[in-house]
Design a protein around this motif. Structure first.
Motif, PDB file in Angstrom:
ATOM      1  N   LEU A  32     -32.233  27.189 -24.067  1.00 13.67           N
ATOM      2  CA  LEU A  32     -31.921  27.100 -22.645  1.00 13.67           C
ATOM      3  C   LEU A  32     -32.566  25.874 -22.015  1.00 13.67           C
ATOM      4  CD1 LEU A  32     -30.381  28.674 -20.553  1.00 13.67           C
ATOM      5  CD2 LEU A  32     -32.496  29.789 -19.883  1.00 13.67           C
ATOM      6  N   ALA A  33     -33.844  25.663 -22.330  1.00 16.45           N
ATOM      7  CA  ALA A  33     -34.535  24.507 -21.764  1.00 16.45           C
ATOM      8  C   ALA A  33     -33.837  23.209 -22.175  1.00 16.45           C
ATOM      9  CB  ALA A  33     -35.992  24.503 -22.230  1.00 16.45           C
ATOM     10  N   ALA A  34     -33.505  23.136 -23.448  1.00 12.71           N
ATOM     11  CA  ALA A  34     -32.849  21.912 -23.930  1.00 12.71           C
ATOM     12  C   ALA A  34     -31.503  21.711 -23.245  1.00 12.71           C
ATOM     13  CB  ALA A  34     -32.664  21.986 -25.445  1.00 12.71           C
ATOM     14  N   ILE A  35     -30.748  22.792 -23.134  1.00 17.00           N
ATOM     15  CA  ILE A  35     -29.419  22.680 -22.526  1.00 17.00           C
ATOM     16  C   ILE A  35     -29.525  22.256 -21.071  1.00 17.00           C
ATOM     17  CG2 ILE A  35     -27.392  24.004 -21.806  1.00 17.00           C
ATOM     18  CD1 ILE A  35     -27.737  25.614 -24.405  1.00 17.00           C
ATOM     19  N   LEU A  36     -30.453  22.860 -20.351  1.00 16.55           N
ATOM     20  CA  LEU A  36     -30.607  22.515 -18.934  1.00 16.55           C
ATOM     21  C   LEU A  36     -31.011  21.052 -18.773  1.00 16.55           C
ATOM     22  CD1 LEU A  36     -32.277  25.627 -17.297  1.00 16.55           C
ATOM     23  CD2 LEU A  36     -30.022  24.675 -16.880  1.00 16.55           C
ATOM     24  N   THR A  37     -31.939  20.626 -19.604  1.00 14.69           N
ATOM     25  CA  THR A  37     -32.369  19.234 -19.510  1.00 14.69           C
ATOM     26  C   THR A  37     -31.204  18.287 -19.761  1.00 14.69           C
ATOM     27  OG1 THR A  37     -34.471  19.961 -20.412  1.00 14.69           O
ATOM     28  CG2 THR A  37     -34.081  17.592 -20.307  1.00 14.69           C
ATOM     29  N   LEU A  38     -30.454  18.578 -20.801  1.00 17.60           N
ATOM     30  CA  LEU A  38     -29.300  17.732 -21.104  1.00 17.60           C
ATOM     31  C   LEU A  38     -28.300  17.766 -19.958  1.00 17.60           C
ATOM     32  CD1 LEU A  38     -28.585  18.422 -24.861  1.00 17.60           C
ATOM     33  CD2 LEU A  38     -29.163  16.252 -23.813  1.00 17.60           C
ATOM     34  N   ALA A  39     -28.067  18.956 -19.429  1.00 20.57           N
ATOM     35  CA  ALA A  39     -27.081  19.085 -18.352  1.00 20.57           C
ATOM     36  C   ALA A  39     -27.501  18.254 -17.150  1.00 20.57           C
ATOM     37  CB  ALA A  39     -26.928  20.550 -17.963  1.00 20.57           C
ATOM     38  N   LEU A  40     -28.768  18.338 -16.790  1.00 11.31           N
ATOM     39  CA  LEU A  40     -29.268  17.560 -15.664  1.00 11.31           C
ATOM     40  C   LEU A  40     -29.099  16.065 -15.917  1.00 11.31           C
ATOM     41  CD1 LEU A  40     -32.516  19.337 -14.507  1.00 11.31           C
ATOM     42  CD2 LEU A  40     -30.540  18.776 -13.124  1.00 11.31           C
ATOM     43  N   GLY A  41     -29.512  15.677 -17.104  1.00 10.02           N
ATOM     44  CA  GLY A  41     -29.423  14.255 -17.429  1.00 10.02           C
ATOM     45  C   GLY A  41     -27.988  13.758 -17.399  1.00 10.02           C
ATOM     46  N   ILE A  42     -27.117  14.508 -18.057  1.00 11.45           N
ATOM     47  CA  ILE A  42     -25.721  14.082 -18.100  1.00 11.45           C
ATOM     48  C   ILE A  42     -25.112  14.125 -16.708  1.00 11.45           C
ATOM     49  CG2 ILE A  42     -23.447  14.664 -18.982  1.00 11.45           C
ATOM     50  CD1 ILE A  42     -24.816  15.679 -21.506  1.00 11.45           C
ATOM     51  N   GLY A  43     -25.397  15.209 -15.991  1.00 13.23           N
ATOM     52  CA  GLY A  43     -24.844  15.335 -14.647  1.00 13.23           C
ATOM     53  C   GLY A  43     -25.278  14.192 -13.752  1.00 13.23           C
ATOM     54  N   ALA A  44     -26.553  13.853 -13.821  1.00 10.44           N
ATOM     55  CA  ALA A  44     -27.054  12.758 -12.985  1.00 10.44           C
ATOM     56  C   ALA A  44     -26.352  11.459 -13.322  1.00 10.44           C
ATOM     57  CB  ALA A  44     -28.566  12.621 -13.173  1.00 10.44           C
TER      58      ALA A  44
END
Lengths: 365, 113
Positions: A95-107
Motif C-alpha cells: 500500500l505504501a509503495a502504491i500510494l507513493t507511486l500514485a502521488l508521484g505519477i499524479g503530480a
C-alpha cells in the motif's frame, strides 16, 4: 543477445511459423517410415512405428511453441508473478509503495497537463503570434487600461489591423437566473471586434460584432461550447434564448468552437458579452471613467509590421495623449507609457520581455 | 534422469550432440540428425526423436546453427541445418567442459573405492 537475435529474426520475417514445424515433421515421418519399411516393416506398420518414435506430437508442438517465445518473456513473467506473491504477503508495504507511486505519477501528470495547456498547446485563434498587447505602464509595471483610453487608442492607432479589449474581472462570478436555482457563471466583457480580431470561427449562430457593442444595440451574448453542452445539451434551440445575467437579459446569438477558451489560458468563460452592457451588469458606469483601469487591450499587427514599428507608433500616441493631461492613468499623465508586449495568447509563455521605452525627444512625433 | 515429455537425454547434452553431428556431417535435416545420433550411440540411447526440433530451434536462436529450406530424399520440402562459426566455437567450449566434467567424475568415483 539471444533475445535480440530472435526479435530481429521475427521483425525481418525470418521467425518460425507453426506450420513450418508441421512441414518438418511431415518430412521427418516420411523418411523414418521409409527407413523402417526398408528394414522389413509393412508400410502401415512403418508409419505407425514412425509416429510412435516421434513421440507425442501435441507435446512437441507445445515445447516448440514455448521455445519460439521471446526468451526473456518467460523469466520476466515468472519474476512478475513472484513479485505479486511477495506484495500480497505484506500488504502494508504494498500500500505504501502504491500510494507513493500514485502521488508521484499524479503530480507529474498534473504538471505536464498544466505545461501542455500553457506552453505546448497553441490557442485556437488565427495566427496567435501576430497578436500583441498594448500595456499601460506605471512605474515600469503594466497596469490595466481604462475604457476612454481604449477608445482613444482605437481611434488614433493605425499600426494595428484590429484592436479589441477584454476583461473578465467584473463578471468572474456573475449570477445566472431563470434557469433553475441561481448560480454563478463566468463571463467576459469584450469589445465588438474581439472575435473578429482573434479570427475565431463559429460553432453555431454568429459571433459578436462591432454593431452589437453599442449602447443602443439589443443585448446579445455568445456562449462557450462547454456551457452549451452543460446548460442546453447541445440543442440548437439555445440560439435565441435569453440569459439573465446579473439581472440583464441577453439573447444568445452564437456558440464558440469547442476548443476555444478565450484569450487567456486557464480562464475559460462561459459567456461573452459586449462591453457596452457593463453599466447594466453592475453598479457604476465604468465606461465613462478615465481613472477606472480594468481592461486588457490586445491588437493584431498588420502583416509585415514589426513590433518595433508598432512600438514607435504607440509611443507617438502616448506622447500626444500625455500632453493633454486627461488623467488616463491613476497618477499624473507624465507617467503614461504605452508599450507593445507579446500578447498573452501568443505561443511563448514569457510576457515581460521589455520592448518598452520612455518617451524620447527625438522620436518622430 | 528423465525429464518427462522431454528427451531422455539430459538437457544440455542434446545440444552438444547436435552440434557435433552437424560439425562432422555438414548439412542435415532434422531426421538425418536424429538418425545419426542414434547410430553413433549404437542403440544405447533412447531418443524421443521429436524433441530434436525444439532443440534445433533453440540452437538457431542462439546463433550456433543456421537453417535453410531444401528438398529431402523423398522429394519433400525439408529444413536443412548447418553449424555456424559461432557454433563451432561453442562446440569446442562444450567439448572442453564435458571432458573436464568426465575426468573429474572419474577421479571422484575412483577415489571412493
Amino acid at each position: 543477445m539471444t533475445a535480440l537475435r530472435v526479435l530481429l529474426a521475427r521483425l525481418l520475417g525470418r521467425g518460425r511459423a507453426t506450420d513450418e514445424l508441421d512441414i518438418e515433421v511431415a518430412a521427418h515421418l516420411e523418411l523414418l517410415a521409409a527407413d523402417l519399411q526398408r528394414s522389413g516393416l509393412s508400410p502401415d506398420a512403418a508409419r505407425a512405428e514412425a509416429r510412435r518414435r516421434l513421440g507425442n506430437l501435441t507435446a512437441l508442438h507445445e515445447s516448440y511453441r514455448e521455445q519460439r517465445r521471446l526468451p526473456f518473456l518467460e523469466p520476466l513473467t515468472q519474476d512478475l508473478a513472484y513479485a505479486l506473491r511477495q506484495l500480497r504477503r505484506s500488504p502494508g508495504f504494498a500500500l505504501a509503495a502504491i500510494l507513493t507511486l500514485a502521488l508521484g505519477i499524479g503530480a507529474n501528470v498534473a504538471i505536464y497537463q498544466a505545461l501542455d495547456a500553457v506552453l505546448f498547446r497553441e490557442l485556437p485563434v488565427h495566427d496567435p503570434a501576430g497578436l500583441v498587447e498594448i500595456q499601460l505602464l506605471e512605474d515600469g509595471s503594466p497596469i490595466h487600461v481604462s475604457y476612454p483610453l481604449f477608445r482613444e487608442l482605437s481611434a488614433r492607432q493605425q499600426v494595428l489591423a484590429d484592436i479589441f479589449t477584454v476583461s473578465d474581472f467584473p463578471l468572474r462570478e456573475a449570477a445566472l437566473r431563470g434557469r433553475g436555482a441561481v448560480r454563478s457563471v463566468r463571463g467576459s466583457l469584450v469589445s465588438g471586434s474581439y472575435f473578429r480580431a482573434l479570427g475565431v470561427g463559429v460553432r453555431a449562430g454568429r459571433m459578436l460584432q462591432p454593431e452589437d457593442d453599442r449602447a443602443d444595440a439589443p443585448p446579445v451574448a455568445v456562449i462557450s461550447d462547454a456551457f452549451w453542452t452543460r446548460e442546453f445539451e447541445r440543442s440548437p434551440d439555445a440560439l435565441g434564448q435569453v440569459l439573465h445575467i446579473n439581472n440583464t437579459a441577453a439573447t444568445i446569438i452564437g456558440v464558440t468552437p469547442p476548443e476555444f477558451f478565450g484569450e487567456t489560458v486557464g480562464r475559460a468563460p462561459d459567456v461573452w458579452l459586449p462591453i457596452s452592457l457593463q453599466p447594466q451588469l453592475m453598479p457604476g458606469d465604468w465606461l465613462k471613467q478615465p481613472g477606472m483601469n480594468w481592461l486588457t487591450v490586445i491588437g493584431r499587427l498588420r502583416p509585415g509590421m514589426s513590433r518595433q514599428q508598432a512600438q514607435a507608433a504607440i509611443r507617438c500616441i502616448a506622447n500626444s495623449l500625455g500632453s493633454r493631461s486627461r488623467g488616463w492613468a491613476r497618477r499624473t499623465p507624465c507617467t503614461l507609457l504605452l508599450r507593445i508586449a507579446e500578447s498573452a495568447i501568443s505561443r511563448s509563455a514569457s510576457h515581460n520581455r521589455c520592448g518598452c521605452c520612455s518617451p524620447s525627444r527625438d522620436s518622430p512625433c | 534422469m528423465s525429464m518427462g515429455n522431454r528427451s531422455e537425454v539430459p538437457y544440455g547434452t542434446l545440444d552438444l550432440m547436435v552440434l557435433k553431428t552437424l560439425d562432422g556431417m555438414g548439412q542435415l535435416h532434422g531426421y538425418g540428425i536424429a538418425r545419426r545420433i542414434e547410430q553413433v550411440a549404437e542403440g544405447a540411447l533412447e531418443l524421443n526423436q521429436g524433441t530434436i526440433y525444439p532443440a534445433l530451434l533453440r540452437l538457431e536462436q542462439k546463433g550456433w546453427i543456421a537453417s535453410e529450406w531444401g528438398v529431402s530424399e523423398s522429394n519433400r520440402k525439408a529444413r536443412y541445418y548447418s553449424i555456424t562459426q559461432a557454433g563451432k566455437k561453442q562446440l569446442a567450449l562444450e567439448e572442453g567442459n564435458w571432458s573436464r566434467t568426465v575426468a573429474m567424475m572419474a577421479r571422484m568415483l575412483e577415489s571412493e573405492s
